[in-house]
Design an enzyme around this catalytic site. Sequence first.
Site, PDB file in Angstrom:
ATOM      1  N   GLY A 136     -46.574 -17.169  -0.590  1.00  0.00           N
ATOM      2  CA  GLY A 136     -46.924 -18.396   0.127  1.00  0.00           C
ATOM      3  C   GLY A 136     -46.560 -19.633  -0.671  1.00  0.00           C
ATOM      4  N   ALA A 137     -47.261 -20.754  -0.366  1.00  0.00           N
ATOM      5  CA  ALA A 137     -46.921 -22.056  -0.965  1.00  0.00           C
ATOM      6  C   ALA A 137     -45.425 -22.304  -0.770  1.00  0.00           C
ATOM      7  CB  ALA A 137     -47.313 -22.102  -2.442  1.00  0.00           C
TER       8      ALA A 137
ATOM      9  N   HIS B 230     -37.955 -20.524  -0.065  1.00  0.00           N
ATOM     10  CA  HIS B 230     -38.442 -19.504   0.877  1.00  0.00           C
ATOM     11  C   HIS B 230     -37.718 -19.633   2.224  1.00  0.00           C
ATOM     12  CE1 HIS B 230     -42.081 -19.880  -1.831  1.00  0.00           C
ATOM     13  NE2 HIS B 230     -41.889 -18.586  -1.849  1.00  0.00           N
TER      14      HIS B 230
ATOM     15  N   GLN C 236     -50.092  -8.877 -10.222  1.00  0.00           N
ATOM     16  CA  GLN C 236     -48.943  -9.350 -10.992  1.00  0.00           C
ATOM     17  C   GLN C 236     -49.252 -10.577 -11.854  1.00  0.00           C
ATOM     18  OE1 GLN C 236     -46.597 -10.062  -7.322  1.00  0.00           O
ATOM     19  NE2 GLN C 236     -45.800 -11.862  -8.379  1.00  0.00           N
TER      20      GLN C 236
ATOM     21  N   LYS D 102     -33.488 -16.702  -8.064  1.00  0.00           N
ATOM     22  CA  LYS D 102     -34.272 -17.523  -8.999  1.00  0.00           C
ATOM     23  C   LYS D 102     -35.100 -16.640  -9.937  1.00  0.00           C
ATOM     24  CE  LYS D 102     -37.812 -20.652  -9.894  1.00  0.00           C
ATOM     25  NZ  LYS D 102     -38.890 -19.727 -10.025  1.00  0.00           N
ATOM     26  N   ASP D 103     -35.605 -15.521  -9.393  1.00  0.00           N
ATOM     27  CA  ASP D 103     -36.342 -14.544 -10.210  1.00  0.00           C
ATOM     28  C   ASP D 103     -35.380 -13.391 -10.493  1.00  0.00           C
ATOM     29  OD1 ASP D 103     -39.347 -15.552 -10.062  1.00  0.00           O
ATOM     30  OD2 ASP D 103     -38.425 -15.870  -8.120  1.00  0.00           O
TER      31      ASP D 103
ATOM     32  N   GLN E 153     -36.641 -10.027 -11.681  1.00  0.00           N
ATOM     33  CA  GLN E 153     -37.380  -9.391 -10.577  1.00  0.00           C
ATOM     34  C   GLN E 153     -36.409  -8.733  -9.592  1.00  0.00           C
ATOM     35  OE1 GLN E 153     -40.981 -11.035  -8.458  1.00  0.00           O
ATOM     36  NE2 GLN E 153     -39.421 -11.762  -7.064  1.00  0.00           N
TER      37      GLN E 153
ATOM     38  N   SER F 105     -39.695 -24.358  -6.683  1.00  0.00           N
ATOM     39  CA  SER F 105     -40.711 -23.380  -7.082  1.00  0.00           C
ATOM     40  C   SER F 105     -42.071 -23.852  -6.588  1.00  0.00           C
ATOM     41  CB  SER F 105     -40.734 -23.266  -8.611  1.00  0.00           C
ATOM     42  OG  SER F 105     -41.902 -22.593  -9.037  1.00  0.00           O
TER      43      SER F 105
ATOM     44  N   ARG G 108     -44.626 -23.626  -8.195  1.00  0.00           N
ATOM     45  CA  ARG G 108     -45.316 -24.222  -9.347  1.00  0.00           C
ATOM     46  C   ARG G 108     -44.907 -25.678  -9.581  1.00  0.00           C
ATOM     47  NH1 ARG G 108     -45.160 -18.757 -11.331  1.00  0.00           N
ATOM     48  NH2 ARG G 108     -47.285 -18.084 -11.770  1.00  0.00           N
TER      49      ARG G 108
END
Length: 285
Positions: free
Chosen positions: A23-24, A29, A59, A150-151, A154, A186, A188
């Site tokens: 989310g966020a 996204h 995580q 970006k990750d 991952q 991001s 964040r």
Amino acid sequence: MFVARSLNEIVPALGGVCVPTMGAMHVGHAALIRAAVDVARAQRLAAGAVVTIFVNPAQFNERADFDRYPRDLDRDITFAADAGANCVFAPDVETVYPPDAPPTAPPLPQVAATPGLEDTYRPGHFEGVCKVVHRLFDLLKPAAAIFGEKDWQQLQAVKAMVADCHLPVEIVGCPTVRELTGLAASSRNRLLSDDDRARALAIPRALEAAAESAAPDHAQRIMRDMLTASDLTVEYAVVRDTQTLLPFVNARSALERPGRALIAARVGETGVRLIDNAPWGRIGP
Ligand code: AMP
């Protein structure tokens, strides 16, 4: 678009293209969701793009990071619908991890435990990521799933987990979406003050500068110097093999395999952790 909160509501979403998120939502996204719509159309998958929203406690290795993670489900549902999603699946913790029948965690792929990267600074993080992705795939039976470059680690870890577990899911990477300044979008970023945001621009600049250097050691030094000069606390700023994420044994081996420059750094008084990466190196004699 429909919203599913429980298992008996997800039946129309089975066999689609999954976009796992916490989310966020932001422009990054949105790009993933649009990519999922395209893949679903191309493969004629009736379920379309299925966006999952779940802030996965497994995580997070810092409770404070989990607690302050931005959450706004109503806004995210509208955002996902606007980006073209066919379904938002927003389960609660008990649905993903039922206490009476806990899902088995898949074995951790080697690429997720490469020393000096995420596993060193966020021990247990990729166990949590692989666990939730494996569980979401088990529930939603997607034909494909989209993850952001970006990750980068991952993305490699999920690809390896899917291969190791022989899961019938195609993993598609989506290029990193950046703000006009170059900062990678991001969730964040919204925790950054204006000053922190200006300092954080050293991250994309360091990645760009590293790309100008042909030697891994030199590129790493350049990145570290630029980041510390902007008052960032560097966790890692390294050049690695793009797929295995192992270090190059020498400058010569860096000419034989594509590389990736990867950064994790903390910014500001609260130490917001940002990660980013970019292609590195020129293959040739
Ligand atoms: P998150 O909600 O942060 O767990 O991210 C969900 C998905 O969005 C992951 O596959 C991320 O790699 C991807 N993502 C996050 N930020 C970006 C970005 N700036 N560009 C592309 N993909 C992103």
